[in-house]
Design an enzyme around this catalytic site. Structure first.
Site, PDB file in Angstrom:
ATOM      1  N   LYS A  18       1.134  -6.767   8.706  1.00  0.00           N
ATOM      2  CA  LYS A  18       1.552  -8.108   8.268  1.00  0.00           C
ATOM      3  C   LYS A  18       3.017  -8.387   8.617  1.00  0.00           C
ATOM      4  O   LYS A  18       3.350  -9.487   9.030  1.00  0.00           O
ATOM      5  CB  LYS A  18       1.343  -8.274   6.747  1.00  0.00           C
ATOM      6  CG  LYS A  18      -0.101  -8.133   6.302  1.00  0.00           C
ATOM      7  CD  LYS A  18      -0.302  -8.500   4.833  1.00  0.00           C
ATOM      8  CE  LYS A  18       0.460  -7.622   3.848  1.00  0.00           C
ATOM      9  NZ  LYS A  18       0.051  -6.194   3.877  1.00  0.00           N
TER      10      LYS A  18
ATOM     11  N   ARG B 121      -0.950 -11.253  -4.315  1.00  0.00           N
ATOM     12  CA  ARG B 121      -1.588  -9.941  -4.334  1.00  0.00           C
ATOM     13  C   ARG B 121      -2.620  -9.830  -5.445  1.00  0.00           C
ATOM     14  O   ARG B 121      -3.256  -8.794  -5.600  1.00  0.00           O
ATOM     15  CB  ARG B 121      -0.527  -8.864  -4.539  1.00  0.00           C
ATOM     16  CG  ARG B 121      -0.197  -8.090  -3.260  1.00  0.00           C
ATOM     17  CD  ARG B 121       0.834  -7.071  -3.627  1.00  0.00           C
ATOM     18  NE  ARG B 121       0.996  -5.971  -2.734  1.00  0.00           N
ATOM     19  CZ  ARG B 121       1.830  -5.917  -1.709  1.00  0.00           C
ATOM     20  NH1 ARG B 121       2.519  -6.959  -1.356  1.00  0.00           N
ATOM     21  NH2 ARG B 121       1.964  -4.810  -1.023  1.00  0.00           N
TER      22      ARG B 121
ATOM     23  N   ARG C 109       5.066   6.126   9.393  1.00  0.00           N
ATOM     24  CA  ARG C 109       6.087   5.092   9.600  1.00  0.00           C
ATOM     25  C   ARG C 109       7.484   5.626   9.253  1.00  0.00           C
ATOM     26  O   ARG C 109       7.668   6.336   8.266  1.00  0.00           O
ATOM     27  CB  ARG C 109       5.770   3.881   8.698  1.00  0.00           C
ATOM     28  CG  ARG C 109       6.843   2.810   8.735  1.00  0.00           C
ATOM     29  CD  ARG C 109       6.367   1.493   8.214  1.00  0.00           C
ATOM     30  NE  ARG C 109       6.060   1.499   6.790  1.00  0.00           N
ATOM     31  CZ  ARG C 109       5.574   0.443   6.137  1.00  0.00           C
ATOM     32  NH1 ARG C 109       5.331  -0.675   6.786  1.00  0.00           N
ATOM     33  NH2 ARG C 109       5.332   0.513   4.855  1.00  0.00           N
TER      34      ARG C 109
ATOM     35  N   ARG D  49      -1.624   2.721  -3.337  1.00  0.00           N
ATOM     36  CA  ARG D  49      -1.398   1.326  -2.917  1.00  0.00           C
ATOM     37  C   ARG D  49      -2.698   0.723  -2.383  1.00  0.00           C
ATOM     38  O   ARG D  49      -2.980  -0.455  -2.627  1.00  0.00           O
ATOM     39  CB  ARG D  49      -0.301   1.269  -1.842  1.00  0.00           C
ATOM     40  CG  ARG D  49       1.090   1.523  -2.424  1.00  0.00           C
ATOM     41  CD  ARG D  49       2.098   1.880  -1.361  1.00  0.00           C
ATOM     42  NE  ARG D  49       2.351   0.824  -0.394  1.00  0.00           N
ATOM     43  CZ  ARG D  49       2.911   1.027   0.794  1.00  0.00           C
ATOM     44  NH1 ARG D  49       3.273   2.247   1.162  1.00  0.00           N
ATOM     45  NH2 ARG D  49       3.128   0.021   1.602  1.00  0.00           N
TER      46      ARG D  49
ATOM     47  N   ARG E 171      10.044   5.304   3.921  1.00  0.00           N
ATOM     48  CA  ARG E 171       9.983   4.541   2.667  1.00  0.00           C
ATOM     49  C   ARG E 171       9.423   5.441   1.586  1.00  0.00           C
ATOM     50  O   ARG E 171       8.471   6.176   1.825  1.00  0.00           O
ATOM     51  CB  ARG E 171       9.059   3.324   2.859  1.00  0.00           C
ATOM     52  CG  ARG E 171       9.797   2.014   2.947  1.00  0.00           C
ATOM     53  CD  ARG E 171       8.892   0.900   3.341  1.00  0.00           C
ATOM     54  NE  ARG E 171       7.885   0.597   2.327  1.00  0.00           N
ATOM     55  CZ  ARG E 171       7.099  -0.493   2.361  1.00  0.00           C
ATOM     56  NH1 ARG E 171       7.211  -1.348   3.356  1.00  0.00           N
ATOM     57  NH2 ARG E 171       6.211  -0.714   1.417  1.00  0.00           N
TER      58      ARG E 171
END
Ligand code: AMP
Length: 216
Positions: free
Chosen positions: A22, A93, A127, A171, A160
């Site tokens: 996104k 969300r 990531r 998540r 992160r």
């Protein structure tokens, strides 16, 4: 026919699970359509230690849980108050947030990036981000020239704190429980456009751009 048909400032809600791309695609939309990229995740990360009556955002984010609606709704209300068009990334969300958004503004199109769970886990756990300039990398698919160092500015890359495998799985669970009903909501209202998010970023962007062009 949408009331905004022909408008130059599309109102776009980009949906998809964490790791669907996104952020990457929102940047493309921002550039191509000239609308601001409104991302609750970035806004919360920038304010993660701000005390609210619900505690700090960090307490929720570290666990992969949703930050309480009043905190997030306020960020979005402020961001949308001085713009006509937008691309919303990471909001709504849950269904309550979708209802709050509907009270604030109509939307033109809701693209939904579909990606399977194992691919999401691979993308998120690999990531790496630059804390200084915000550039994103992946240890396998998009490695920097020198391991652990940002190509753009030379800073040391970090992970992160919510990209560890156990938090990533949580998540995704939180997404399935809270956000999949939002996908259903927009599917039923006819605004949802499904895009295969497992293709390359360039292929996803081509499909997404076509879908937005056709919808506005
Ligand atoms: P993201 O960068 O979109 O993956 O968001 C990172 C984290 O910020 C999420 O795991 C949540 O803890 C929090 N967050 C972002 N957007 C929202 C939202 N719309 N509602 C509640 N929490 C959010």
């Amino acid at each position: 026919m949408s009331e905004s048909q022909g408008s130059n400032d599309p109102r776009i809600v980009l949906l998809g699970p964490p790791g669907a791309g996104k952020g990457t695609q929102s940047a493309n939309i921002e550039e191509r359509f000239g609308v601001p990229h409104v991302t609750t995740g970035d806004a919360l990360r920038a304010n993660r230690d701000v005390e609210t009556e619900h505690g700090t955002p960090r307490e929720y984010m570290e666990e992969g849980e949703l930050v309480p609606d009043p905190v997030v709704n306020e960020i979005v209300a402020e961001a949308l108050s001085n713009t006509q068009g937008f691309v919303l990334d990471g909001y709504p969300r849950n269904v309550d947030q979708a209802e709050y958004l509907a009270e604030m503004t109509a939307v033109d199109v809701v693209p939904f990036l579909q990606v399977g769970e194992e691919e999401l886990v691979r993308r998120l756990t690999g990531r790496r981000v630059c804390p200084d300039c915000g550039a994103n990398y992946h240890v396998e698919f998009d490695a920097p020239d020198e391991e652990g160092v940002c190509d753009e500015c030379g800073a040391e890359l970090t992970q992160r704190e919510d990209d560890s495998e156990d938090v990533v799985r949580e998540r995704i669970r939180v997404y399935e429980e809270n956000t999949e009903p939002v996908v259903t909501h927009y599917r039923e209202s006819g605004e949802l456009i499904e895009v295969d998010g497992e293709q390359s970023p360039e292929e996803v962007w081509e499909k997404l751009r076509e879908a937005i062009d056709a919808a506005i």
